[in-house]
Design a protein around this motif. Sequence first.
Motif, PDB file in Angstrom:
ATOM      1  N   LEU A 145       0.989  -1.462  -0.115  1.00  0.00           N
ATOM      2  CA  LEU A 145      -0.414  -0.147  -0.136  1.00  0.00           C
ATOM      3  C   LEU A 145       0.548   1.269  -0.289  1.00  0.00           C
ATOM      4  O   LEU A 145       0.223   1.842  -0.598  1.00  0.00           O
ATOM      5  N   VAL A 146       2.070   1.114   0.935  1.00  0.00           N
ATOM      6  CA  VAL A 146       3.257   2.520   1.012  1.00  0.00           C
ATOM      7  C   VAL A 146       3.645   2.271  -0.460  1.00  0.00           C
ATOM      8  O   VAL A 146       4.225   3.962  -1.169  1.00  0.00           O
ATOM      9  N   ALA A 147       4.214   1.237  -0.327  1.00  0.00           N
ATOM     10  CA  ALA A 147       5.227   1.191  -1.376  1.00  0.00           C
ATOM     11  C   ALA A 147       4.459   1.785  -2.834  1.00  0.00           C
ATOM     12  O   ALA A 147       5.387   2.238  -3.832  1.00  0.00           O
ATOM     13  N   LEU A 148       4.026   1.291  -3.343  1.00  0.00           N
ATOM     14  CA  LEU A 148       3.807   1.748  -4.445  1.00  0.00           C
ATOM     15  C   LEU A 148       3.236   3.632  -4.967  1.00  0.00           C
ATOM     16  O   LEU A 148       4.061   3.848  -6.028  1.00  0.00           O
ATOM     17  N   PRO A 149       2.810   4.248  -4.385  1.00  0.00           N
ATOM     18  CA  PRO A 149       2.633   5.112  -4.324  1.00  0.00           C
ATOM     19  C   PRO A 149       4.746   6.062  -4.292  1.00  0.00           C
ATOM     20  O   PRO A 149       4.671   7.288  -5.133  1.00  0.00           O
ATOM     21  N   LEU A 150       4.785   5.716  -3.227  1.00  0.00           N
ATOM     22  CA  LEU A 150       6.303   5.647  -3.103  1.00  0.00           C
ATOM     23  C   LEU A 150       6.871   5.231  -4.852  1.00  0.00           C
ATOM     24  O   LEU A 150       8.049   6.600  -5.085  1.00  0.00           O
ATOM     25  N   LEU A 151       6.442   4.304  -4.628  1.00  0.00           N
ATOM     26  CA  LEU A 151       7.404   3.972  -6.568  1.00  0.00           C
ATOM     27  C   LEU A 151       7.729   5.404  -6.902  1.00  0.00           C
ATOM     28  O   LEU A 151       8.280   5.194  -8.143  1.00  0.00           O
ATOM     29  N   GLY A 152       5.910   5.839  -7.343  1.00  0.00           N
ATOM     30  CA  GLY A 152       5.389   6.562  -8.369  1.00  0.00           C
ATOM     31  C   GLY A 152       6.360   8.047  -8.040  1.00  0.00           C
ATOM     32  O   GLY A 152       6.881   8.574  -8.959  1.00  0.00           O
ATOM     33  N   ALA A 153       6.231   8.335  -6.813  1.00  0.00           N
ATOM     34  CA  ALA A 153       7.104   9.838  -6.569  1.00  0.00           C
ATOM     35  C   ALA A 153       8.388   9.340  -6.978  1.00  0.00           C
ATOM     36  O   ALA A 153       9.196  10.041  -7.379  1.00  0.00           O
ATOM     37  N   PHE A 154       9.260   8.118  -6.461  1.00  0.00           N
ATOM     38  CA  PHE A 154      10.562   7.457  -6.908  1.00  0.00           C
ATOM     39  C   PHE A 154      10.678   8.163  -8.576  1.00  0.00           C
ATOM     40  O   PHE A 154      11.425   8.998  -8.759  1.00  0.00           O
ATOM     41  N   LEU A 155      10.206   7.677  -9.329  1.00  0.00           N
ATOM     42  CA  LEU A 155      10.155   7.641 -11.155  1.00  0.00           C
ATOM     43  C   LEU A 155      10.065   8.622 -11.250  1.00  0.00           C
ATOM     44  O   LEU A 155      10.391   9.197 -11.878  1.00  0.00           O
ATOM     45  N   ILE A 156       8.885   9.248 -10.733  1.00  0.00           N
ATOM     46  CA  ILE A 156       8.828  10.459 -11.207  1.00  0.00           C
ATOM     47  C   ILE A 156       9.642  11.705 -10.963  1.00  0.00           C
ATOM     48  O   ILE A 156       9.869  12.957 -11.157  1.00  0.00           O
ATOM     49  N   LEU A 157       9.871  11.833  -9.578  1.00  0.00           N
ATOM     50  CA  LEU A 157      11.005  12.437  -9.554  1.00  0.00           C
ATOM     51  C   LEU A 157      12.491  12.630  -9.640  1.00  0.00           C
ATOM     52  O   LEU A 157      13.492  13.168 -10.248  1.00  0.00           O
ATOM     53  N   VAL A 158      12.801  11.002 -10.162  1.00  0.00           N
ATOM     54  CA  VAL A 158      14.125  11.029 -10.692  1.00  0.00           C
ATOM     55  C   VAL A 158      14.191  11.086 -12.225  1.00  0.00           C
ATOM     56  O   VAL A 158      15.509  11.381 -12.664  1.00  0.00           O
ATOM     57  N   PHE A 159      13.099  10.724 -12.430  1.00  0.00           N
ATOM     58  CA  PHE A 159      13.443  10.297 -14.264  1.00  0.00           C
ATOM     59  C   PHE A 159      12.107  11.663 -14.846  1.00  0.00           C
ATOM     60  O   PHE A 159      11.481  10.983 -15.375  1.00  0.00           O
ATOM     61  N   GLY A 160      12.101  12.448 -14.474  1.00  0.00           N
ATOM     62  CA  GLY A 160      11.052  13.310 -14.499  1.00  0.00           C
ATOM     63  C   GLY A 160      11.150  13.610 -15.881  1.00  0.00           C
ATOM     64  O   GLY A 160      10.259  13.866 -16.436  1.00  0.00           O
ATOM     65  N   LYS A 161      12.316  13.676 -16.884  1.00  0.00           N
ATOM     66  CA  LYS A 161      12.400  14.517 -17.871  1.00  0.00           C
ATOM     67  C   LYS A 161      11.961  12.775 -18.619  1.00  0.00           C
ATOM     68  O   LYS A 161      11.306  13.366 -20.109  1.00  0.00           O
ATOM     69  N   GLN A 162      12.566  11.767 -18.786  1.00  0.00           N
ATOM     70  CA  GLN A 162      11.612  10.812 -19.378  1.00  0.00           C
ATOM     71  C   GLN A 162      10.749  10.731 -19.653  1.00  0.00           C
ATOM     72  O   GLN A 162       9.775  10.048 -19.972  1.00  0.00           O
ATOM     73  N   LEU A 163      10.118  10.665 -18.375  1.00  0.00           N
ATOM     74  CA  LEU A 163       8.692  10.512 -18.450  1.00  0.00           C
ATOM     75  C   LEU A 163       7.786  11.815 -18.258  1.00  0.00           C
ATOM     76  O   LEU A 163       6.411  11.501 -18.185  1.00  0.00           O
ATOM     77  N   LYS A 164       8.131  12.732 -18.814  1.00  0.00           N
ATOM     78  CA  LYS A 164       7.115  13.914 -18.851  1.00  0.00           C
ATOM     79  C   LYS A 164       5.626  13.238 -19.060  1.00  0.00           C
ATOM     80  O   LYS A 164       4.054  13.812 -18.476  1.00  0.00           O
ATOM     81  N   LYS A 165       5.711  12.852 -20.163  1.00  0.00           N
ATOM     82  CA  LYS A 165       3.995  12.467 -20.871  1.00  0.00           C
ATOM     83  C   LYS A 165       3.280  11.666 -20.110  1.00  0.00           C
ATOM     84  O   LYS A 165       1.818  12.088 -19.658  1.00  0.00           O
ATOM     85  N   ILE A 166       4.313  11.304 -19.235  1.00  0.00           N
ATOM     86  CA  ILE A 166       3.364   9.673 -18.521  1.00  0.00           C
ATOM     87  C   ILE A 166       2.831   9.661 -16.961  1.00  0.00           C
ATOM     88  O   ILE A 166       2.328   9.157 -16.368  1.00  0.00           O
TER      89      ILE A 166
END
Lengths: 512, 628
Positions: free
Chosen positions: B16-37
């Motif tokens: 439950l905690v890990a899912l949104p945490l993963l999202g935050a990690f991916l988006i904040l670290v790979f922000g440029k590559q993930l801009k669209k999605i």
Amino acid sequence: MRIPTPIIEYALILPMLIVFGAAVLSVGFEAFISNKYRRQSQVLLTVSALALALIALIIVGNTNARSLAVEGTIAFDGPGVFMQFIILLSSILATLIMAERRVDPAGDAFAPRASAVAGSEDEVIVTKMGLVQTEVWPLLLFSVSGMLLFVSANDFLVLFVGLEVMSLPLYLLAAMARRRRLLSQEAALKYFLLGAFASAILLFGIALTYAYTGELNFGAVSAGISANNNAAGLLTVAVGLVAVGLLFKVGAVPFHQWVPDVYTGSATVVTAFMASAVKVAAIGGLLRAFFVAYGGYAWDWRPLFWAVAILTMLVGSIVALSQIDVKRMLAYSSIANGGFILIGFASTSRAGTAAILFYLLTYSLATIGAFALVTLVRDPSGEANNITRWKGLGKKSPLMAGLFGFYLLSFAGIPLTSGFVAKFTIFVAAVAGGALPLVLVGVVASVIAAFFYIRIIILMFFSDPDPDGPVVVVPSKITAGAIAFTSVASAVLGVFPQWVIDYVSSVSVFLR
Amino acid sequence: MILQPATGIFTFTWVLVALPLLGAFLILVFGKQLKKIAPYLAIALSSSSFVLGFIMFLQMRTRPAGERGFVSNVYQWISSGSLDVSFGLQLDQLSIAFVLLITFVGTMIHIYSLGYMEHDENRGRFFGYLNLFVAAMLLLVLADNYLLLYVGWEGVGLASYLLIGFWQNKHSAATAAKKAFVVNRVGDFGLSLAIMTMFLAFGSFSFSAVNAGMQNAQDWLALTIGLLLLLAAAGKSAQFPLQSWLLDAMEGPTPVSALIHAATMVTAGVYLIVRSASIFNASEAARNAVIIVGAISLIAGAIIGAAKEDIKKSLAGSTMSQIGFMILAAGLGPVGYVFAILHLITHGFFKAVMFLGAGSVMHATNDNVNMRRYGGLSKLMIFTFTTFMVGYLAIIGIPPFAGFYSKEYILEAAFSHSIWVGLIALFGAGLTAFYMTRMVIWTFLSPPRWEDGVHPHESPKSMTIPMIVLAIGAAVIGFALTYNHVFEEWLEPVTGFEKPNAPISVFALTILTLTVVAAGVIFAIYRYRTISPTTPQEVSFLTQAARKDLYGDVANETLLMRPGQKVTKGLVTFDEKAIDGTFLGVANMVWSASRLLRQTSTGYVRSYAAYIVGGTLLVMFLLLIARL
């Protein structure tokens, strides 16, 4: 008179035999393989022999009961196998960074010929001829096989043979740096002279031990000491001399003076090897000699180890403060770490042994990683080792500086790093063994040490870089892989240490 | 209630905690590559958490009431001697209620943000922060010990700080973010002191150990911990005297105000008090302090809400007031815990709806927040108006909308505690009806007073659909949760429950409440027959005070900031003279020792060999001493 054939358990000493055999084969390569292919073959042989030995060690270690081997001269026990494991692992990592040719534009880290000073006419000619230094590989293999023997020796003669097989190649390795040739040769000569001196002292101590007990086997020496109550002065001198000889190898104060000079003069990749694998072996020999052979005499030698541990921690940490050369600073840090490990000798208990084993693993991994990173910061004339040159490195190469900062924090013992867990377990064991004052000194020394580690972090991240400062070279995949491995392993040991702590606790019994 | 080791699906609580945490990690670290999605990734992960939470909820329902609590040990850092640092998650009836609220409302607001933040360049980062917030909030409510709860507590504070100041180039936003952070520190200080006190007293951070320890703890201990926890709750939940940050926090994007500063984070204080029920049960004085704080906030928030012209600030005052209701209920003890949580959940729905409605209105009027320049929007923004009206009817407590049930129960519990507490709560309910009616008239029902160039229009579907969904919730959830007393029975094993026993009958109380509410509504309608598009200056003292947040900032500055600055200055002097002096003295000594010892490193082999000889003699000496 009939001499019985000794029974040799080949399976139990298989890892040693593999490395030793590869070393002999490597000498053959040196003689028979042409210039063109020699380097590749030697590197391949070294890496695969060490890897094979590691695999063999894991299999043999898992399938055989712990026992003494080869007529009781080799101890195939938990601590021995675990230290062999650390030595092989760090040797493989050291080999990988030694094989690097990308960071120095002139080639690998070793002088192609003793006379070829870096940047001289000579070097150009020699390079044109295609000469490369390949003798480092057989030397490395011999040294590793000596270490494997040294940490599992259960007999003073075998211990001494292991020590010499380990040390002699090291003296040569120290002399082979490509850059700063004179410094390197001076370091090798110093190391050799002092090493010979210390070996002589050790040998004298062994002889006196034999004189006192009439035995060389550790178990028999131990029994002899408890059986014999006369002429204790002889034993005191014997124990003292053996301690000096082995503490010299550890680099404990006041027998440490060679360490900074040799670590600084040798090629950095060789220093990485010395500071990790060799240090582990030295501690291993000391541990076995004093826990097994002189274990019954612990009440008498313990004050000595207290004093040496306190001196080593304090001198190592304090002198590191005023160093301006990164390698020299790391050398003093290595000395200080030796002091922390010696705290573990305060309690000749299983917990003490386990804490030392854990410390050795974390320390050797972090050390290789840190030295590997040192090789990447370069000026046109070689490595930029002066600390002031590292100013603002965090802005130039955040990854390199970040990783180096990570290792420094680990050396400083900040929670959630492997260094913290290692220090913590050793302190806990020492407190349980009644050595609270020693732990207090350890904490003070940690605070002093943290000061100079953090000073470098501040320098790297909070100063502006020099426009004509050093560059951070991107290494080949092999070195990058080694650095990645040590970093991940260090991080895991810091964040999830419990299973390794449980494991070392389960293998911390010495056989005698 | 006895907690059980997690089995089956409950071993996945950490997910439950890990899912949104993963999202935050991916988006904040790979922000440029993930801009669209990035926005879609964030929505997918937060809704997956909801789905998983819902499945767990269904599973939990199939079990007997006493066996619905689970603990799972997630991570053990080190276990050596007396130090055992390990982290566990606790999923029980109370935490699952929060999990469902956070992930459901959170997901709706993620979707709403798709439309609201459509034109923002950095919206990837925005969604990363939203995910980070959801993860931290879930950690807060799932922790099985106070230390891990503290991690979540700080985590939501961080996310809140980042989101309030999301529009960094806006000076007021940056200042507001800083203020929220600083004021929250005061509360956090209380929490950390409470945790340390617990550890000293009980030797553990875990809820179960603290609950067990409270069984035979002394009064002063319960009172101390209780007051420290109340300070923490006041900071996070914007209660008197730490309320000032919430009004300024409205500088953040509106979805943030809806999610963090209305539905979830600000209610963490209520959670903390209810979770620490064993502590408050043990001290009546602590409970009374909670009631007083709740009552003051309830009235003060309503007065501020009635004076503000900024729609979001008016709603913020309302939030403070409604949380005052919950805190008051929590202070009543076992008779009120359940209803505090019930009101928290219904409030999560209806306040979120109204904030999203306010955002929709702002979207339509070029980001104007001044209600004096609204009016006449009911016909142009039919969805926004309808959903807002549902929220309105719910908050003022008209049956069968959600707020009616939760507020009615709180009033009943308050009257059964004492007539005075009941009357204060009743007065608060009347004020609520007044200022909410004012808001609806000013915004939707009065003649238009728009600024030039404003052409109001309905918002896109991505914004209206979440509003409709939440409005349906605000309409039905009160009835659904109280029908047949399901909610009381659900929470009873965790929080304990006593039936309220009011001096007047439930029916009479309902009539009384509705009369007071009707009076508030009618007074507002009478008062705001005409609305001036500019702010009148000749107003009563109370209005002037309320416009200035009842002098909250002035009080803060004179009582806390200035003395604080003086103390700080004094400490700096002390630090420079005494501590630095000592420290530098020692440092200089070590430094000189370093220089001196360095001299021994001569570089000559002959001196090194001499040291070895000297060392050998020392070794002999030590060994001989040991023999004596």
